[in-house]
Motif scaffolding. Structure first.
Motif, short mmCIF file in Angstrom:
data_model
loop_
_atom_site.label_atom_id
_atom_site.label_comp_id
_atom_site.label_asym_id
_atom_site.label_seq_id
_atom_site.Cartn_x
_atom_site.Cartn_y
_atom_site.Cartn_z
N CYS A 90 35.60 63.52 53.39
CA CYS A 90 34.81 63.47 52.17
C CYS A 90 35.21 62.30 51.27
CB CYS A 90 34.96 64.78 51.39
SG CYS A 90 34.34 66.23 52.27
N PHE A 91 36.38 61.68 51.54
CA PHE A 91 36.85 60.54 50.76
C PHE A 91 36.64 59.25 51.54
CE2 PHE A 91 39.01 63.97 48.68
CZ PHE A 91 39.24 63.56 47.37
N PRO A 92 36.35 58.14 50.85
CA PRO A 92 36.22 56.86 51.56
C PRO A 92 37.55 56.42 52.17
CG PRO A 92 35.26 56.74 49.35
CD PRO A 92 36.04 58.01 49.42
N ALA A 93 37.49 55.79 53.32
CA ALA A 93 38.66 55.21 53.95
C ALA A 93 38.71 53.72 53.60
CB ALA A 93 38.60 55.40 55.46
N TYR A 94 39.92 53.21 53.36
CA TYR A 94 40.08 51.81 52.99
C TYR A 94 41.40 51.30 53.55
CZ TYR A 94 43.06 54.07 49.51
OH TYR A 94 44.02 54.85 48.91
N ARG A 95 41.62 49.99 53.42
CA ARG A 95 42.87 49.38 53.88
C ARG A 95 43.42 48.48 52.79
NH1 ARG A 95 43.91 45.78 59.39
NH2 ARG A 95 45.99 45.04 58.82
N LEU A 96 44.69 48.67 52.45
CA LEU A 96 45.36 47.80 51.49
C LEU A 96 46.10 46.70 52.26
CD1 LEU A 96 46.79 50.20 48.77
CD2 LEU A 96 45.34 48.21 48.37
N ASP A 97 45.83 45.45 51.92
CA ASP A 97 46.48 44.32 52.57
C ASP A 97 47.65 43.77 51.75
OD1 ASP A 97 44.63 44.32 54.73
OD2 ASP A 97 43.17 43.31 53.43
N HIS A 98 47.60 43.99 50.44
CA HIS A 98 48.66 43.48 49.56
C HIS A 98 48.84 44.45 48.42
CE1 HIS A 98 51.00 40.92 46.89
NE2 HIS A 98 50.13 41.22 45.94
N ILE A 99 50.10 44.66 48.02
CA ILE A 99 50.37 45.51 46.87
C ILE A 99 51.71 45.12 46.25
CG2 ILE A 99 51.43 47.33 48.29
CD1 ILE A 99 50.15 49.37 46.35
N ASP A 100 51.71 44.97 44.92
CA ASP A 100 52.96 44.78 44.19
C ASP A 100 52.80 45.43 42.83
OD1 ASP A 100 51.67 42.96 42.42
OD2 ASP A 100 52.18 41.27 43.70
N GLY A 101 53.73 45.18 41.91
CA GLY A 101 53.72 45.89 40.64
C GLY A 101 52.54 45.59 39.74
N THR A 102 51.91 44.45 39.91
CA THR A 102 50.81 44.07 39.01
C THR A 102 49.47 43.87 39.69
OG1 THR A 102 51.38 41.72 39.23
CG2 THR A 102 52.43 42.95 37.43
N ALA A 104 46.96 44.41 43.58
CA ALA A 104 46.76 44.93 44.94
C ALA A 104 45.42 44.40 45.44
CB ALA A 104 46.77 46.45 44.97
N ALA A 105 45.27 44.36 46.75
CA ALA A 105 44.02 43.88 47.34
C ALA A 105 43.85 44.53 48.70
CB ALA A 105 44.04 42.35 47.48
N GLY A 106 42.60 44.69 49.09
CA GLY A 106 42.34 45.31 50.39
C GLY A 106 40.89 45.20 50.78
N ASP A 131 38.79 55.34 41.94
CA ASP A 131 39.84 56.26 41.52
C ASP A 131 40.93 56.35 42.58
OD1 ASP A 131 40.87 58.09 39.55
OD2 ASP A 131 40.33 59.72 40.90
N CYS A 132 40.55 56.39 43.84
CA CYS A 132 41.52 56.50 44.93
C CYS A 132 42.41 55.26 45.02
CB CYS A 132 40.80 56.70 46.26
SG CYS A 132 40.11 58.34 46.52
N VAL A 133 41.81 54.07 45.03
CA VAL A 133 42.62 52.88 45.24
C VAL A 133 43.47 52.56 44.01
CG1 VAL A 133 41.09 51.89 46.98
CG2 VAL A 133 40.71 51.33 44.57
N ILE A 134 42.99 52.86 42.82
CA ILE A 134 43.79 52.61 41.62
C ILE A 134 44.98 53.56 41.56
CG2 ILE A 134 43.75 52.84 39.10
CD1 ILE A 134 40.90 51.62 39.19
N GLN A 135 44.76 54.83 41.87
CA GLN A 135 45.89 55.77 41.87
C GLN A 135 46.85 55.46 43.00
OE1 GLN A 135 46.94 57.46 39.61
NE2 GLN A 135 45.51 58.86 38.64
N HIS A 136 46.37 55.02 44.15
CA HIS A 136 47.24 54.59 45.25
C HIS A 136 48.16 53.47 44.76
CE1 HIS A 136 47.48 53.54 49.81
NE2 HIS A 136 48.56 53.13 49.19
N HIS A 137 47.58 52.49 44.10
CA HIS A 137 48.37 51.38 43.57
C HIS A 137 49.42 51.89 42.58
CE1 HIS A 137 48.37 47.29 41.24
NE2 HIS A 137 49.41 47.39 42.05
#
Length: 227
Positions: A90-102, A104-106, A131-137
């Protein structure tokens, strides 16, 4: 990122992850059918049988084992901080390629189950995605919390079945986090999501206390228990 990952629940079973991907794919095929097919009748009958078998071994109480109530009669809570779409179709699937403290990208591609207007993603699913990718970050970088606001600006229609890019910029104040995420098709801006969340360390979140998965008391036979 060198910071250790903080978990906010149990990890999904490998079977659950595989089943979620299959259910998402099958749903897309079902939505594309133009005429009845006997395979759908067979699938529906089998699903009813599988539902009975799985319900017989699932916890009777669907409330999660989190916070102050960790009773074994409740269900195990799966970690929703990261990659919900990997185990829940029921949730979208995504891929994060980069993440740091300030930042993220995917990348993300929305399949047919997320369609609204013809060939386009339903706007509500875009809100869920942001909402999903921001909370993941936030969870991956040490501070997170409940969402205070989430505002979307729709710039262009978002196509289905197309690889899209997203970037997140994050600023942290004493008691809050502001994240701005952009969804793009190549260089074209499709949608922007801006979220403000409470800034709390992991140990102060309810998910920091969750009931672990119980040991398996008997082998799973694939058959319903005798009445």
């Amino acid at each position: 990122m060198d910071q250790p990952v903080v978990r906010f629940g149990e990890q999904p079973l490998a079977q659950t992850v595989a089943a979620a991907a299959a259910l998402r794919r099958v749903t897309g095929v079902l939505l594309a059918l133009e005429h009845p097919h006997p395979a759908v009748d067979e699938m529906t009958a089998r699903l009813a049988t599988w539902e009975r078998e799985l319900s017989a071994v699932a916890p009777a109480d669907a409330a999660p084992r989190v916070g102050d109530d960790l009773g074994d009669e409740r269900r195990v809570y799966l970690d929703h901080a990261y990659d919900c779409g990997a185990f829940n179709p029921c949730f979208p699937a995504y891929r994060l390629d980069h993440i740091d403290g300030t930042a993220a990208a995917g990348r993300v591609s929305f399949p047919l189950p997320y369609e609204g207007p013809p060939g386009l993603v339903h706007g509500g699913f875009l809100a869920v995605f942001f909402d999903c990718v921001i909370q993941h970050h936030n969870c991956a970088t040490g501070l997170s919390g409940k969402t205070r606001s989430l505002n979307l600006t729709y710039r262009r229609p978002t196509p289905l079945l197309t690889e899209l890019r997203f970037e997140i910029e994050r600023t942290t104040a004493e008691r809050g986090i502001t994240s701005i995420a952009h969804l793009r098709l190549e260089d074209e801006l499709l949608c922007t999501g801006e979220a403000t969340t409470v800034a709390l360390p992991p140990e102060r979140l309810v998910g920091a206390r969750f009931g672990a998965r119980r040991p398996q008391s008997r082998p799973a036979t694939g058959k319903e228990p005798a009445p």
